[in-house]
Design an enzyme around this catalytic site. Sequence first.
Site, PDB file in Angstrom:
ATOM      1  N   SER A  17     -22.320 -35.347  13.084  1.00 20.19           N
ATOM      2  CA  SER A  17     -21.005 -34.712  13.192  1.00 20.19           C
ATOM      3  C   SER A  17     -20.868 -34.044  14.551  1.00 20.19           C
ATOM      4  CB  SER A  17     -20.834 -33.660  12.099  1.00 20.19           C
ATOM      5  OG  SER A  17     -19.693 -32.875  12.407  1.00 20.19           O
ATOM      6  N   HIS A  42     -19.267 -38.975  13.208  1.00 17.92           N
ATOM      7  CA  HIS A  42     -18.501 -38.267  12.178  1.00 17.92           C
ATOM      8  C   HIS A  42     -17.610 -37.223  12.854  1.00 17.92           C
ATOM      9  CE1 HIS A  42     -17.800 -36.876   8.032  1.00 17.92           C
ATOM     10  NE2 HIS A  42     -17.854 -35.650   8.511  1.00 17.92           N
ATOM     11  N   ASP A  44     -14.970 -34.265  12.288  1.00 25.62           N
ATOM     12  CA  ASP A  44     -14.467 -33.297  11.311  1.00 25.62           C
ATOM     13  C   ASP A  44     -13.150 -32.696  11.771  1.00 25.62           C
ATOM     14  OD1 ASP A  44     -16.390 -33.199   9.157  1.00 25.62           O
ATOM     15  OD2 ASP A  44     -17.822 -32.476  10.651  1.00 25.62           O
ATOM     16  N   MET A  46     -10.087 -30.261  10.860  1.00 26.55           N
ATOM     17  CA  MET A  46      -9.757 -29.128   9.979  1.00 26.55           C
ATOM     18  C   MET A  46      -8.466 -28.469  10.444  1.00 26.55           C
ATOM     19  SD  MET A  46     -13.478 -27.370   9.581  1.00 26.55           S
ATOM     20  CE  MET A  46     -14.993 -28.350   9.430  1.00 26.55           C
ATOM     21  N   HIS A  75     -13.150 -37.499   9.055  1.00 29.11           N
ATOM     22  CA  HIS A  75     -13.109 -36.717   7.815  1.00 29.11           C
ATOM     23  C   HIS A  75     -11.968 -35.704   7.909  1.00 29.11           C
ATOM     24  CE1 HIS A  75     -15.568 -33.664   5.139  1.00 29.11           C
ATOM     25  NE2 HIS A  75     -14.492 -34.092   4.538  1.00 29.11           N
ATOM     26  N   MET A  77     -10.027 -32.813   6.688  1.00 24.23           N
ATOM     27  CA  MET A  77     -10.020 -31.644   5.800  1.00 24.23           C
ATOM     28  C   MET A  77      -8.715 -30.907   6.050  1.00 24.23           C
ATOM     29  SD  MET A  77     -13.984 -30.679   6.348  1.00 24.23           S
ATOM     30  CE  MET A  77     -14.049 -31.660   7.837  1.00 24.23           C
ATOM     31  N   MET A 147     -19.240 -33.883  -0.796  1.00 23.53           N
ATOM     32  CA  MET A 147     -19.544 -32.669  -0.023  1.00 23.53           C
ATOM     33  C   MET A 147     -20.663 -31.902  -0.710  1.00 23.53           C
ATOM     34  SD  MET A 147     -17.636 -32.712   2.629  1.00 23.53           S
ATOM     35  CE  MET A 147     -18.281 -31.161   3.261  1.00 23.53           C
ATOM     36  N   ASP A 186     -22.352 -35.094   2.851  1.00 21.39           N
ATOM     37  CA  ASP A 186     -22.010 -34.274   4.017  1.00 21.39           C
ATOM     38  C   ASP A 186     -22.230 -32.793   3.717  1.00 21.39           C
ATOM     39  OD1 ASP A 186     -20.867 -33.168   6.288  1.00 21.39           O
ATOM     40  OD2 ASP A 186     -18.849 -33.946   5.921  1.00 21.39           O
TER      41      ASP A 186
HETATM   42  C1  DX5 Z   1     -18.317 -29.312   6.935  1.00 21.82           C
HETATM   43  C2  DX5 Z   1     -18.202 -30.627   7.691  1.00 21.82           C
HETATM   44  C3  DX5 Z   1     -19.537 -31.236   7.973  1.00 21.82           C
HETATM   45  C4  DX5 Z   1     -20.428 -30.384   8.822  1.00 21.82           C
HETATM   46  C5  DX5 Z   1     -21.838 -30.824   8.688  1.00 21.82           C
HETATM   47  O1  DX5 Z   1     -17.069 -28.904   6.525  1.00 21.82           O
HETATM   48  O2  DX5 Z   1     -17.466 -31.557   6.945  1.00 21.82           O
HETATM   49  O3  DX5 Z   1     -19.406 -32.545   8.486  1.00 21.82           O
HETATM   50  O4  DX5 Z   1     -20.061 -30.396  10.165  1.00 21.82           O
HETATM   51  O5  DX5 Z   1     -22.644 -29.947   9.408  1.00 21.82           O
HETATM   52  P1  DX5 Z   1     -24.136 -29.607   8.964  1.00 21.82           P
HETATM   53  O6  DX5 Z   1     -24.895 -30.895   8.931  1.00 21.82           O
HETATM   54  O7  DX5 Z   1     -24.585 -28.692  10.045  1.00 21.82           O
HETATM   55  O8  DX5 Z   1     -24.079 -28.975   7.603  1.00 21.82           O
HETATM   56 ZN    ZN Z   2     -17.530 -33.778   7.552  1.00 23.53          ZN
END
Ligand code: DX5
Ligand code: ZN
Length: 225
Positions: A17, A42, A44, A46, A75, A77, A147, A186
């Site tokens: 990520s 990956h 993320d 948000m 991903h 969110m 998750m 994840d």
């Molecule tokens: C959390 C994200 C993950 C996160 C994973 O909301 O979706 O992808 O960045 O990070 P680690 O591996 O550090 O838990």
């Molecule tokens: Zn993620």
Amino acid sequence: MRNKDMGIMKNIIVAPSILSADFANLERDIKKIEHAGADWVHVDVMDGRFVPNITIGAPVVKSIRKITKMPFDVHLMIIEPIKYVEDFAKAGSDFITIHAEACENNLEETIDLIKSFRIKAGVSIKPKTSVDVIKKILHKIDLVLIMTVEPGFGGQSFIMDCLPKISEVKKLIEKENLGHIYIEVDGGINAETAKLATSAGANALVAGNYVYNAKDMPKAIEALR
Ligand code: DX5
Ligand code: ZN
């Protein structure tokens, strides 16, 4: 598909990520994981609404698309992901994963929209969400993202209570003969929790802090597999 090899030949997909990368040096940090043997990137996304944190949007995906051929595992969110699917698809996503909790009334419609761009569709569930919510749409998707932390931040600890959900999804997939679907996990993935997740049936692992903080990145990625 942009990349002929989506990583299918390898047993376990590793998707670092970039949330744990240095955003001032994204190109360098994406090339780093590529050279270290990662399979997917990956991303993320948000919105500060679905989760209490804000990260990046489609323009960043579009910019980093130019620097690597690795598949982008995006991903989302965010609330109302249906409004942004087109932007992320056109920016160069290979997978778009939405949250079931964010699409209570239009999960199927959102999946269909993703597929209309001829890219892969994933559905994610938060730690407290039951696997039941994906049963109806399983035949339509390419990836289930389980998750194992509350989404929002990198660097949290793996929630052990989520492990049975991985086996549950695996059983469902086998029962319905949908073996092509990736089971991705994840949150809080390291060499130890990766073993637990893959033994339960996961075949794709997201890892942020574990990969980006490793002294020897190729070794860390290999340790996850
Ligand atoms: C959390 C994200 C993950 C996160 C994973 O909301 O979706 O992808 O960045 O990070 P680690 O591996 O550090 O838990
Ligand atoms: Zn993620």
